[in-house]
Scaffold this motif. Structure first.
Motif, PDB file in Angstrom:
ATOM      1  N   MET A   1       0.851  -1.179   0.000  1.00 51.06           N
ATOM      2  CA  MET A   1       0.000   0.000   0.000  1.00 51.06           C
ATOM      3  C   MET A   1       0.896   1.241   0.000  1.00 51.06           C
ATOM      4  SD  MET A   1      -3.138   1.146   2.470  1.00 51.06           S
ATOM      5  CE  MET A   1      -2.172   1.630   3.858  1.00 51.06           C
ATOM      6  N   LEU A   2       0.422   2.286  -0.613  1.00 52.11           N
ATOM      7  CA  LEU A   2       1.164   3.538  -0.673  1.00 52.11           C
ATOM      8  C   LEU A   2       1.072   4.284   0.657  1.00 52.11           C
ATOM      9  CD1 LEU A   2       0.017   4.872  -4.164  1.00 52.11           C
ATOM     10  CD2 LEU A   2       2.131   3.677  -3.607  1.00 52.11           C
ATOM     11  N   SER A   3       2.061   5.104   0.924  1.00 56.41           N
ATOM     12  CA  SER A   3       2.054   5.959   2.113  1.00 56.41           C
ATOM     13  C   SER A   3       1.491   7.336   1.744  1.00 56.41           C
ATOM     14  CB  SER A   3       3.477   6.117   2.644  1.00 56.41           C
ATOM     15  OG  SER A   3       4.250   6.872   1.725  1.00 56.41           O
ATOM     16  N   ASP A  20      -0.549   4.688 -14.159  1.00 60.52           N
ATOM     17  CA  ASP A  20      -0.853   3.364 -14.703  1.00 60.52           C
ATOM     18  C   ASP A  20      -1.856   2.681 -13.767  1.00 60.52           C
ATOM     19  OD1 ASP A  20       0.678   1.458 -12.737  1.00 60.52           O
ATOM     20  OD2 ASP A  20       2.134   3.013 -13.259  1.00 60.52           O
ATOM     21  N   GLY A  21      -2.508   1.658 -14.270  1.00 64.80           N
ATOM     22  CA  GLY A  21      -3.572   0.973 -13.530  1.00 64.80           C
ATOM     23  C   GLY A  21      -3.190   0.488 -12.146  1.00 64.80           C
ATOM     24  N   PRO A  22      -2.080  -0.262 -12.009  1.00 69.69           N
ATOM     25  CA  PRO A  22      -1.724  -0.761 -10.672  1.00 69.69           C
ATOM     26  C   PRO A  22      -1.433   0.351  -9.663  1.00 69.69           C
ATOM     27  CG  PRO A  22      -0.555  -1.996 -12.368  1.00 69.69           C
ATOM     28  CD  PRO A  22      -1.243  -0.848 -13.058  1.00 69.69           C
ATOM     29  N   THR A  23      -0.758   1.397 -10.093  1.00 68.35           N
ATOM     30  CA  THR A  23      -0.453   2.505  -9.172  1.00 68.35           C
ATOM     31  C   THR A  23      -1.725   3.229  -8.786  1.00 68.35           C
ATOM     32  OG1 THR A  23       1.724   2.769 -10.197  1.00 68.35           O
ATOM     33  CG2 THR A  23       0.917   4.598  -8.859  1.00 68.35           C
ATOM     34  N   ARG A  24      -2.611   3.421  -9.749  1.00 70.32           N
ATOM     35  CA  ARG A  24      -3.888   4.082  -9.467  1.00 70.32           C
ATOM     36  C   ARG A  24      -4.705   3.267  -8.457  1.00 70.32           C
ATOM     37  NH1 ARG A  24      -6.421   8.148 -11.572  1.00 70.32           N
ATOM     38  NH2 ARG A  24      -8.669   8.317 -11.493  1.00 70.32           N
ATOM     39  N   ARG A  25      -4.719   1.958  -8.611  1.00 70.70           N
ATOM     40  CA  ARG A  25      -5.466   1.106  -7.673  1.00 70.70           C
ATOM     41  C   ARG A  25      -4.861   1.158  -6.271  1.00 70.70           C
ATOM     42  NH1 ARG A  25      -6.062  -1.822 -12.400  1.00 70.70           N
ATOM     43  NH2 ARG A  25      -4.165  -3.029 -12.097  1.00 70.70           N
ATOM     44  N   ARG A  26      -3.534   1.167  -6.174  1.00 71.40           N
ATOM     45  CA  ARG A  26      -2.879   1.258  -4.862  1.00 71.40           C
ATOM     46  C   ARG A  26      -3.164   2.612  -4.216  1.00 71.40           C
ATOM     47  NH1 ARG A  26       2.566   0.037  -7.026  1.00 71.40           N
ATOM     48  NH2 ARG A  26       3.228   1.518  -5.456  1.00 71.40           N
ATOM     49  N   LEU A  27      -3.188   3.661  -4.999  1.00 72.18           N
ATOM     50  CA  LEU A  27      -3.491   4.984  -4.459  1.00 72.18           C
ATOM     51  C   LEU A  27      -4.939   5.034  -3.982  1.00 72.18           C
ATOM     52  CD1 LEU A  27      -2.134   8.280  -5.702  1.00 72.18           C
ATOM     53  CD2 LEU A  27      -4.529   8.156  -5.104  1.00 72.18           C
ATOM     54  N   LEU A  29      -6.710   2.577  -2.917  1.00 69.79           N
ATOM     55  CA  LEU A  29      -6.802   1.791  -1.691  1.00 69.79           C
ATOM     56  C   LEU A  29      -6.370   2.636  -0.497  1.00 69.79           C
ATOM     57  CD1 LEU A  29      -7.255  -0.900  -0.241  1.00 69.79           C
ATOM     58  CD2 LEU A  29      -4.888  -1.491  -0.791  1.00 69.79           C
ATOM     59  N   HIS A  30      -5.302   3.381  -0.661  1.00 73.54           N
ATOM     60  CA  HIS A  30      -4.848   4.273   0.408  1.00 73.54           C
ATOM     61  C   HIS A  30      -5.933   5.307   0.725  1.00 73.54           C
ATOM     62  CE1 HIS A  30      -2.012   6.618   2.843  1.00 73.54           C
ATOM     63  NE2 HIS A  30      -2.613   7.670   2.308  1.00 73.54           N
ATOM     64  N   LEU A  31      -6.559   5.851  -0.310  1.00 78.52           N
ATOM     65  CA  LEU A  31      -7.593   6.879  -0.095  1.00 78.52           C
ATOM     66  C   LEU A  31      -8.788   6.345   0.683  1.00 78.52           C
ATOM     67  CD1 LEU A  31      -7.612   8.699  -3.544  1.00 78.52           C
ATOM     68  CD2 LEU A  31      -6.549   9.453  -1.401  1.00 78.52           C
ATOM     69  N   LEU A  32      -9.085   5.049   0.517  1.00 76.44           N
ATOM     70  CA  LEU A  32     -10.196   4.463   1.273  1.00 76.44           C
ATOM     71  C   LEU A  32      -9.949   4.532   2.773  1.00 76.44           C
ATOM     72  CD1 LEU A  32     -10.998   1.307  -0.861  1.00 76.44           C
ATOM     73  CD2 LEU A  32     -12.453   3.313  -0.536  1.00 76.44           C
ATOM     74  N   MET A  33      -8.688   4.541   3.166  1.00 74.56           N
ATOM     75  CA  MET A  33      -8.344   4.499   4.582  1.00 74.56           C
ATOM     76  C   MET A  33      -7.815   5.818   5.138  1.00 74.56           C
ATOM     77  SD  MET A  33      -6.673   0.750   4.841  1.00 74.56           S
ATOM     78  CE  MET A  33      -5.935   0.596   3.235  1.00 74.56           C
ATOM     79  N   CYS A  34      -7.565   6.814   4.287  1.00 69.60           N
ATOM     80  CA  CYS A  34      -6.899   8.031   4.770  1.00 69.60           C
ATOM     81  C   CYS A  34      -7.695   9.283   4.388  1.00 69.60           C
ATOM     82  CB  CYS A  34      -5.481   8.104   4.206  1.00 69.60           C
ATOM     83  SG  CYS A  34      -4.555   9.522   4.818  1.00 69.60           S
ATOM     84  N   ARG A  35      -8.386   9.821   5.352  1.00 69.31           N
ATOM     85  CA  ARG A  35      -9.194  11.017   5.079  1.00 69.31           C
ATOM     86  C   ARG A  35      -8.329  12.229   4.789  1.00 69.31           C
ATOM     87  NH1 ARG A  35     -10.246  14.406   9.746  1.00 69.31           N
ATOM     88  NH2 ARG A  35      -9.184  13.535  11.540  1.00 69.31           N
ATOM     89  N   HIS A  36      -7.125  12.255   5.333  1.00 68.32           N
ATOM     90  CA  HIS A  36      -6.238  13.394   5.100  1.00 68.32           C
ATOM     91  C   HIS A  36      -5.815  13.463   3.633  1.00 68.32           C
ATOM     92  CE1 HIS A  36      -6.131  14.038   9.363  1.00 68.32           C
ATOM     93  NE2 HIS A  36      -5.745  12.784   9.548  1.00 68.32           N
ATOM     94  N   CYS A  37      -5.506  12.322   3.057  1.00 72.38           N
ATOM     95  CA  CYS A  37      -5.129  12.295   1.638  1.00 72.38           C
ATOM     96  C   CYS A  37      -6.342  12.558   0.749  1.00 72.38           C
ATOM     97  CB  CYS A  37      -4.441  10.976   1.284  1.00 72.38           C
ATOM     98  SG  CYS A  37      -2.756  10.875   1.944  1.00 72.38           S
ATOM     99  N   ARG A  38      -7.520  12.104   1.164  1.00 66.16           N
ATOM    100  CA  ARG A  38      -8.732  12.432   0.403  1.00 66.16           C
ATOM    101  C   ARG A  38      -8.932  13.941   0.374  1.00 66.16           C
ATOM    102  NH1 ARG A  38     -10.926   7.990   3.270  1.00 66.16           N
ATOM    103  NH2 ARG A  38     -12.060   9.395   4.649  1.00 66.16           N
ATOM    104  N   ARG A  39      -8.725  14.583   1.516  1.00 63.09           N
ATOM    105  CA  ARG A  39      -8.868  16.032   1.595  1.00 63.09           C
ATOM    106  C   ARG A  39      -7.806  16.721   0.735  1.00 63.09           C
ATOM    107  NH1 ARG A  39      -8.170  18.075   7.253  1.00 63.09           N
ATOM    108  NH2 ARG A  39      -9.808  16.560   7.560  1.00 63.09           N
TER     109      ARG A  39
END
Length: 74
Positions: A1-3, A20-27, A29-39
């Motif tokens: 998972m990305l930091s 690319d697709g894999p990097t976008r999916r990993r990002l 996934l991180h956004l699902l768990m990190c409200r700060h990065c979503r913001r």
């Protein structure tokens, strides 16, 4: 998972749909768990939309006036 640090560096490419697709999916996934990065990405999108709405080309005198207000690069 990305930091959060990874998201910071990949944010513009994500908003521009340039990952690319894999990097976008990993990002995402991180956004699902990190409200700060979503913001962060929400604000990045707002900035891109605002910049895209500005009239172009900019008057060179206006550009220089704005640049003169910025602190010197370190």
């Amino acid at each position: 998972m990305l930091s959060c640090h990874d998201v910071l560096h990949l944010g513009s490419d994500y908003v521009d749909d340039a990952l690319d697709g894999p990097t976008r999916r990993r990002l995402r996934l991180h956004l699902l768990m990190c409200r700060h990065c979503r913001r962060y990405l929400h604000h990045l999108r707002l900035t891109a939309a605002t910049a895209g709405a500005l009239p172009l080309p900019a008057d060179e005198a206006r550009v220089q006036a704005v640049l003169s207000q910025l602190p010197p690069a370190e």
